[in-house]
Scaffold this motif. Structure first.
Motif, mmCIF file in Angstrom:
data_model
loop_
_atom_site.group_PDB
_atom_site.id
_atom_site.type_symbol
_atom_site.label_atom_id
_atom_site.label_comp_id
_atom_site.label_asym_id
_atom_site.label_seq_id
_atom_site.Cartn_x
_atom_site.Cartn_y
_atom_site.Cartn_z
ATOM 1 N N SER A 76 18.017 27.300 -9.630
ATOM 2 C CA SER A 76 17.567 26.690 -10.875
ATOM 3 C C SER A 76 16.193 27.237 -11.248
ATOM 4 O O SER A 76 15.432 27.699 -10.388
ATOM 5 C CB SER A 76 17.506 25.172 -10.735
ATOM 6 O OG SER A 76 16.615 24.806 -9.689
ATOM 7 N N SER A 107 23.092 21.365 -14.354
ATOM 8 C CA SER A 107 23.281 20.875 -12.988
ATOM 9 C C SER A 107 24.745 20.956 -12.567
ATOM 10 O O SER A 107 25.063 21.305 -11.429
ATOM 11 C CB SER A 107 22.776 19.431 -12.898
ATOM 12 O OG SER A 107 22.997 18.902 -11.607
ATOM 13 N N GLY A 108 25.649 20.645 -13.508
ATOM 14 C CA GLY A 108 27.074 20.736 -13.208
ATOM 15 C C GLY A 108 27.514 22.148 -12.900
ATOM 16 O O GLY A 108 28.296 22.385 -11.960
ATOM 17 N N ILE A 110 25.582 24.611 -11.757
ATOM 18 C CA ILE A 110 24.977 25.022 -10.481
ATOM 19 C C ILE A 110 25.783 24.488 -9.305
ATOM 20 O O ILE A 110 26.094 25.218 -8.345
ATOM 21 C CB ILE A 110 23.511 24.554 -10.403
ATOM 22 C CG1 ILE A 110 22.651 25.331 -11.397
ATOM 23 C CG2 ILE A 110 22.962 24.726 -8.982
ATOM 24 C CD1 ILE A 110 21.220 24.859 -11.476
ATOM 25 N N ASN A 111 26.153 23.226 -9.354
ATOM 26 C CA ASN A 111 26.921 22.621 -8.258
ATOM 27 C C ASN A 111 28.276 23.303 -8.099
ATOM 28 O O ASN A 111 28.726 23.572 -6.975
ATOM 29 C CB ASN A 111 27.104 21.131 -8.507
ATOM 30 C CG ASN A 111 25.821 20.355 -8.385
ATOM 31 O OD1 ASN A 111 24.898 20.771 -7.677
ATOM 32 N ND2 ASN A 111 25.735 19.216 -9.063
ATOM 33 N N SER A 112 28.957 23.572 -9.215
ATOM 34 C CA SER A 112 30.273 24.215 -9.156
ATOM 35 C C SER A 112 30.176 25.633 -8.607
ATOM 36 O O SER A 112 31.005 26.055 -7.785
ATOM 37 C CB SER A 112 30.915 24.234 -10.540
ATOM 38 O OG SER A 112 31.155 22.922 -11.006
ATOM 39 N N GLN A 114 27.824 26.910 -6.656
ATOM 40 C CA GLN A 114 27.420 26.918 -5.248
ATOM 41 C C GLN A 114 28.577 26.607 -4.321
ATOM 42 O O GLN A 114 28.581 27.046 -3.162
ATOM 43 C CB GLN A 114 26.291 25.906 -5.029
ATOM 44 C CG GLN A 114 24.957 26.328 -5.614
ATOM 45 C CD GLN A 114 23.887 25.275 -5.456
ATOM 46 O OE1 GLN A 114 24.180 24.092 -5.281
ATOM 47 N NE2 GLN A 114 22.627 25.676 -5.533
ATOM 48 N N ARG A 115 29.573 25.881 -4.786
ATOM 49 C CA ARG A 115 30.725 25.519 -3.953
ATOM 50 C C ARG A 115 31.898 26.487 -4.096
ATOM 51 O O ARG A 115 32.933 26.269 -3.492
ATOM 52 C CB ARG A 115 31.200 24.113 -4.312
ATOM 53 C CG ARG A 115 30.204 23.009 -4.012
ATOM 54 C CD ARG A 115 30.880 21.655 -4.074
ATOM 55 N NE ARG A 115 31.432 21.382 -5.401
ATOM 56 C CZ ARG A 115 30.815 20.695 -6.343
ATOM 57 N NH1 ARG A 115 29.601 20.219 -6.108
ATOM 58 N NH2 ARG A 115 31.380 20.490 -7.520
ATOM 59 N N TYR A 120 31.084 29.541 1.441
ATOM 60 C CA TYR A 120 30.943 28.080 1.398
ATOM 61 C C TYR A 120 32.241 27.404 1.801
ATOM 62 O O TYR A 120 32.245 26.458 2.605
ATOM 63 C CB TYR A 120 30.530 27.642 -0.005
ATOM 64 C CG TYR A 120 30.485 26.138 -0.192
ATOM 65 C CD1 TYR A 120 29.357 25.409 0.160
ATOM 66 C CD2 TYR A 120 31.590 25.454 -0.692
ATOM 67 C CE1 TYR A 120 29.316 24.033 0.003
ATOM 68 C CE2 TYR A 120 31.555 24.073 -0.850
ATOM 69 C CZ TYR A 120 30.427 23.371 -0.507
ATOM 70 O OH TYR A 120 30.408 21.998 -0.654
#
Length: 207
Positions: A76, A107-108, A110-112, A114-115, A120
């Motif tokens: 971020s 934020s949504g 970034i989370n998606s 990263q996974r 991962y």
């Protein structure tokens, strides 16, 4: 189609994967900063597995670019909560700068992202595998405990004297003794004292 900066992949297989009925993890508009032209361009992004496709508009059949999300980090922006970057570890690789419509959308994404990488997912599979092994070990310990208890119960049923000694009752052989049940209760000290007192009193009263 995907550009020289992309990893060399089989374009036909990628398009087959893109157009099949597999679940789409995330989709939506993002602003992407150009590599040559440093201006921001609005693109339609689609995330499937560890591949991030982007189009000029959502109605296009084929994408204009692909970002393979392996060996990269999603970071971020410290100065703008709606902006983030995709940075690759290899030297000379391009860094992608993307911007969402608002902080929640950013934020949504970034989370998606990263996974989505294989590394991962592999780490998640390894963690779940360790949890399964831990449950199996607990199950085996419980089964062993039940087996030992059953063995002890079987041993006591074959040797009743062991069970009776724990309860303070002696098992008679059955050959002698006045008790038909084969059990002889131990006399308490109080009962012995009363018996001795009664015997002495009886002798005193005798002529």
């Amino acid at each position: 189609m995907f550009g020289d900066h992309m990893m060399k992949l089989n374009a036909k297989n990628i398009l087959n994967f893109l157009h099949n009925d597999a679940h789409v993890d995330k989709r939506g508009y993002l602003m992407k900063k150009g590599e040559v032209n440093k201006g921001w361009q609005r693109r339609w992004f689609l995330l499937k597995g560890n591949m991030l496709f982007y189009y000029q508009n959502p109605h296009d059949t084929d994408p204009i670019g692909l970002i393979l999300l392996e060996g990269c980090s999603i970071n971020s922006c410290s100065t703008d909560p709606t902006t983030f970057s995709i940075t690759f570890q290899c030297e000379g690789s391009r860094t992608y700068h993307l911007c969402a419509d608002d902080e929640e959308s950013c934020s949504g994404w970034i989370n998606s992202l990263q996974r989505s990488s294989y590394s991962y997912l592999r780490a998640q599979v390894d963690r779940m595998h360790e949890q399964v092994l831990a449950l199996e070990r607990k199950k085996n310990m419980y089964v062993d405990h039940i087996a030992r208890r059953n063995e002890e119960d079987d041993a006591l049923s074959l040797h009743p004297s062991r069970a009776s000694s724990a309860s303070g009752i002696e098992v008679d052989s059955g050959k002698t003794g006045k008790h038909k049940s084969g059990l002889r209760a131990f006399s308490s000290p109080l009962a012995l004292r009363k018996k001795s007192s009664n015997s002495l009193e009886h002798k005193t009263r005798s002529p």
